[in-house]
Scaffold this active site. Structure first.
Site, mmCIF file in Angstrom:
data_model
loop_
_atom_site.group_PDB
_atom_site.id
_atom_site.type_symbol
_atom_site.label_atom_id
_atom_site.label_comp_id
_atom_site.label_asym_id
_atom_site.label_seq_id
_atom_site.Cartn_x
_atom_site.Cartn_y
_atom_site.Cartn_z
ATOM 1 N N GLN A 1 0.810 -1.223 0.000
ATOM 2 C CA GLN A 1 0.000 0.000 0.000
ATOM 3 C C GLN A 1 0.840 1.268 0.000
ATOM 4 O OE1 GLN A 1 -1.576 -1.145 4.017
ATOM 5 N NE2 GLN A 1 -1.456 1.054 4.391
ATOM 6 N N ASN B 1 -0.855 -9.436 4.826
ATOM 7 C CA ASN B 1 -0.715 -8.004 5.065
ATOM 8 C C ASN B 1 -0.545 -7.293 3.725
ATOM 9 O OD1 ASN B 1 -0.517 -5.617 6.465
ATOM 10 N ND2 ASN B 1 1.364 -6.128 7.558
ATOM 11 N N CYS C 1 -5.152 0.569 3.727
ATOM 12 C CA CYS C 1 -5.285 -0.851 4.076
ATOM 13 C C CYS C 1 -6.719 -1.340 3.872
ATOM 14 C CB CYS C 1 -4.839 -1.102 5.508
ATOM 15 S SG CYS C 1 -5.739 -0.177 6.763
ATOM 16 N N HIS D 1 -5.916 -1.538 11.796
ATOM 17 C CA HIS D 1 -5.426 -2.030 10.505
ATOM 18 C C HIS D 1 -6.411 -3.052 9.936
ATOM 19 C CE1 HIS D 1 -2.421 -2.524 7.469
ATOM 20 N NE2 HIS D 1 -1.945 -3.682 7.866
#
Length: 362
Positions: free
Chosen positions: A124, A300, A130, A279
């Site tokens: 990102q 992630n 996110c 997150h």
């Protein structure tokens, strides 16, 4: 809400050892990264709305474990979790035999990467996006499971074209948003562009103007269609395990404020008493490490050079659903304007707080 995705990311970038490998964050790097920094780029859903939904769901189904399903037109359905799962496990192609008994007959390990339905690791950058990565990646896997085609879809379309008037988990764009508003807007547009039609340009943290055109979703590398999204029972490990095992990757919320420390193995360094949900990531499975025990397998959006090829294995305890703490800054995470100032969140790093499974609407 300020900038969680971004602050955590800055810390992670400061942590890179020479040669680009992840390393522990030293004092100088921590200062350079602005410490933990301001927080708030996250997906989630308003607490009041969630509480109301849970109550409606219990009343409608008589079940403590409920799924709220939002249809493309915005209508909501409330379904008992077992009935919801049994209705889906048969036609998704994972294991029809699981059915409503899934939580008593789950496989010992699940890793959806092995099924070819997960796109490569993404990054990102310096944008608090996110929430767009979590929503896109979960949808990519759902499309692949339903159609057999694994597409790389556009985070930038969501980032540029999704207003966030109630300030859920941020103020929109690189300043944060939630998975649910992303899916609502995709339905409004009739699909999600492919990465090649609407590429990611906000790596440096700069927002862009919405340039979506209907022709973008007509491409063969775009998803053209509508989505129904399912909010799973809150703070319930068995339901989350059953869903990810039977159906596919699930968008989840976490406290990632200590994830910059992660280099590999099974991680258990979150503040469990005072977690700060900050997150949005994607749960792609779970398993057991011979040396370190049970874990959740989490995708992630900090690039393939972080963690274990862009993934983290988070501790999964035998009492995840009762491993709870109080998040006193919920606007960093799952709260919208007008929500209560505190929220109980459960699971290691708060992983059970808010779980959303998107599916193609027929």
């Amino acid at each position: 809400g300020a900038a969680a995705c971004l602050a955590v990311l800055a810390a992670a970038r400061g942590a890179r050892a020479p040669g680009g490998s992840p390393g522990r964050l030293g004092a100088e790097a921590l200062l350079a990264a602005g410490g933990q920094g301001p927080r708030g780029y996250h997906k989630g859903v308003g607490q009041l709305r969630r509480a109301e939904r849970a109550e409606k769901c219990r009343a409608a189904t008589g079940s403590e474990k409920c799924v709220t399903r939002t249809l493309p037109g915005g209508e909501e359905e409330h379904v008992a979790f077992d009935a919801w799962l049994a209705d889906r496990a048969a036609h998704v192609g994972y294991d029809p035999a699981l059915g409503a008994e899934a939580r008593w007959g789950l496989p010992e390990r699940v890793d959806w990467r092995e099924k070819g339905v997960v796109t490569p690791a993404k990054d990102q950058g310096q944008c608090g996006s996110c929430w767009t990565f979590a929503s896109t990646e979960a949808l990519e896997s759902s499309v692949a499971l339903a159609t057999g085609h694994l597409m790389t879809l556009s985070e930038q379309q969501i980032l540029d074209c999704t207003p966030n008037p109630k300030h859920c988990g941020g103020t929109g764009g690189c300043q944060g948003g939630i998975v649910q508003i992303a899916y609502d807007k995709i339905n409004e547009y009739g699909g999600l562009s492919g990465e090649w039609q609407y590429p990611y340009l906000s790596y440096t943290g700069t927002g862009q103007k919405c340039t979506f055109l209907p022709a973008m979703v007509e491409s063969r590398s775009s998803y053209r269609g509508k989505i129904a999204y399912n909010e799973l029972p809150i703070n319930d490990a068995q339901s989350l395990m059953a869903a990810v095992a039977s159906l596919g990757p699930v968008a989840v919320s976490v406290d990632a404020s200590e994830w910059h420390l992660y280099q590999g193995g099974v991680f258990d360094a979150c503040n469990q008493d005072k977690p700060d949900i900050d997150h949005a990531v994607v749960l792609v499975g779970y398993g057991t490490d011979d040396a370190e025990g049970d874990y959740w397998l989490v995708r992630n959006s900090w690039g393939a050079g972080w963690g274990e090829d862009g993934y983290i294995r988070v501790r999964r305890t035998s009492d995840e659903s009762s491993r709870c703490g109080v998040d006193s800054t919920p606007k960093d995470g799952v709260a919208c304007d007008g929500d209560p100032p505190k929220q109980t969140v459960c699971g290691t790093c708060g992983i059970l707080t808010d779980s959303v499974f998107p599916e193609l609407a027929h």
